[in-house]
Design an enzyme around this catalytic site. Structure first.
Site, PDB file in Angstrom:
ATOM      1  N   SER A   1      -4.995   8.429   4.780  1.00 63.63           N
ATOM      2  CA  SER A   1      -5.521   9.386   5.758  1.00 63.63           C
ATOM      3  C   SER A   1      -6.208  10.599   5.128  1.00 63.63           C
ATOM      4  O   SER A   1      -6.133  11.707   5.667  1.00 63.63           O
ATOM      5  CB  SER A   1      -4.414   9.837   6.721  1.00 63.63           C
TER       6      SER A   1
ATOM      7  N   HIS B   1      -3.009  -3.385  -3.235  1.00 64.24           N
ATOM      8  CA  HIS B   1      -3.010  -2.546  -2.035  1.00 64.24           C
ATOM      9  C   HIS B   1      -1.864  -2.983  -1.122  1.00 64.24           C
ATOM     10  O   HIS B   1      -1.547  -4.166  -1.035  1.00 64.24           O
ATOM     11  CB  HIS B   1      -4.359  -2.680  -1.319  1.00 64.24           C
TER      12      HIS B   1
ATOM     13  N   GLY C   1     -10.501   4.531   6.056  1.00 66.28           N
ATOM     14  CA  GLY C   1     -11.316   4.754   7.253  1.00 66.28           C
ATOM     15  C   GLY C   1     -12.480   5.707   7.037  1.00 66.28           C
ATOM     16  O   GLY C   1     -13.596   5.456   7.503  1.00 66.28           O
TER      17      GLY C   1
ATOM     18  N   TRP D   1     -13.442  -0.192   1.858  1.00 64.63           N
ATOM     19  CA  TRP D   1     -13.936  -0.579   3.188  1.00 64.63           C
ATOM     20  C   TRP D   1     -13.023  -1.576   3.882  1.00 64.63           C
ATOM     21  O   TRP D   1     -13.221  -1.886   5.048  1.00 64.63           O
ATOM     22  CB  TRP D   1     -15.355  -1.147   3.067  1.00 64.63           C
TER      23      TRP D   1
ATOM     24  N   GLU E   1      -0.244   5.550  -2.592  1.00 63.56           N
ATOM     25  CA  GLU E   1      -0.577   5.446  -1.179  1.00 63.56           C
ATOM     26  C   GLU E   1       0.688   5.197  -0.371  1.00 63.56           C
ATOM     27  O   GLU E   1       1.140   4.044  -0.267  1.00 63.56           O
ATOM     28  CB  GLU E   1      -1.547   4.288  -0.940  1.00 63.56           C
TER      29      GLU E   1
HETATM   30  P1  PGA Z   1      -6.947   5.317   5.115  1.00 63.15           P
HETATM   31  O1  PGA Z   1      -6.679   4.116   4.087  1.00 63.15           O
HETATM   32  O2  PGA Z   1      -7.771   6.343   4.372  1.00 63.15           O
HETATM   33  O3  PGA Z   1      -7.687   4.690   6.253  1.00 63.15           O
HETATM   34  O4  PGA Z   1      -5.613   5.869   5.499  1.00 63.15           O
HETATM   35  C1  PGA Z   1      -6.414   4.359   2.742  1.00 63.15           C
HETATM   36  C2  PGA Z   1      -6.258   3.064   2.004  1.00 63.15           C
HETATM   37  O5  PGA Z   1      -5.656   2.126   2.554  1.00 63.15           O
HETATM   38  O6  PGA Z   1      -6.719   2.930   0.866  1.00 63.15           O
END
Ligand code: PGA
Length: 254
Positions: free
Chosen positions: A214, A99, A236, A13, A169
């Protein structure tokens, strides 16, 4: 997918949500029904301020809750930080460390991430270590080099207690609506798998490798079907139960 590995769909979140958002946790918990539970595990990492309440809401279900960061030390003079024991005490069973937003906003190095990972695992938390290249690094053809170095430095040499999970990521894919091609994801995940097996032996074959950046209900099926992709880390699209459950539902079709 990796044969023999149960996928994990994890929400992040970020700095979103107040107690007014707890209804979404309730809806996720209810929607994560027996059919889905057979196929996947599901987790939502909420802001620390919501962790206790979210964990209470999910208490009677199978939805897991977790935090988005932790301190490497168990207690002490670290204003504003939270320890892994505090996460567990608030009902969390997981923590995200490293992250890219923490690496960028707070200057977290891979070495610092490794210390946090050691703390999380030592507390018995499912510990999701994030790695990924920037747009510039990808354009420069350095993606696999970056992943190699981040894996080497951000992961502990050995651990006991919790489950180690690695999330790939690409920084340029986070929150942008852009995703790598399925082939690019396959290449990165095969590379990570080989690195982990090289380092840990057979254990490396059992580590869940998540893709993040995404992920949406509309692209989840294609991305989650890629070899060595054992789930998603979702930003998101994890804020709304319908979206996160839509991503989870991709596993009913794979
Ligand atoms: P996102 O973020 O799905 O909004 O691209 C992924 C994340 O940062 O873990």
């Amino acid at each position: 997918m990796t044969p023999g590995i149960k996928p994990l769909v994890a929400g992040n979140w970020k700095m979103n949500g107040t107690s007014a958002s707890l209804g979404e946790i309730g809806a996720m918990n209810t929607g994560f029904d027996a059919g889905l539970q057979q196929k996947i595990d599901m987790l939502v990492c909420v802001p620390a301020t919501l962790l206790f309440q979210a964990s209470e809401v999910a208490r009677n279900g199978r939805l897991q809750t977790g935090a988005q960061d932790c301190h490497a030390r168990s207690s002490g003079a670290h204003t504003g930080d939270i320890s892994v024991a505090m996460i567990a005490d608030a009902g969390g069973s997981a923590v995200i460390v490293g992250h890219s937003e923490r690496r960028a906003d707070h200057g977290e190095t891979s070495e610092a991430v490794r210390e946090k990972a050691v703390a999380g695992l030592g507390e018995g938390l499912q510990t999701i270590v994030c790695i990924g290249e920037t747009e510039e690094e990808r354009k420069g053809g350095k993606t696999l080099d970056v992943l190699k170095e981040q894996l080497a430095l951000s992961l502990p040499d050995q651990w006991q207690g919790g489950e180690l999970v690695v999330a790939y990521e690409p920084v340029w894919a986070i929150g942008t609506g852009l995703t790598p091609t399925a082939d690019d994801v396959a290449e990165a995940h095969a590379f990570m798998r080989a690195e982990l097996v090289g380092r840990y032996g057979e254990i490396g074959n059992a580590i869940r490798l998540l893709y993040g950046g995404s992920v949406k209900p509309g692209n989840a099926k294609e991305l989650m079907a890629v070899a060595n992709v054992d789930g998603a880390l979702v930003g998101g699209a994890s804020l709304k139960a319908a979206d996160l459950l839509g991503i989870a539902a991709a596993y009913l079709e794979i």
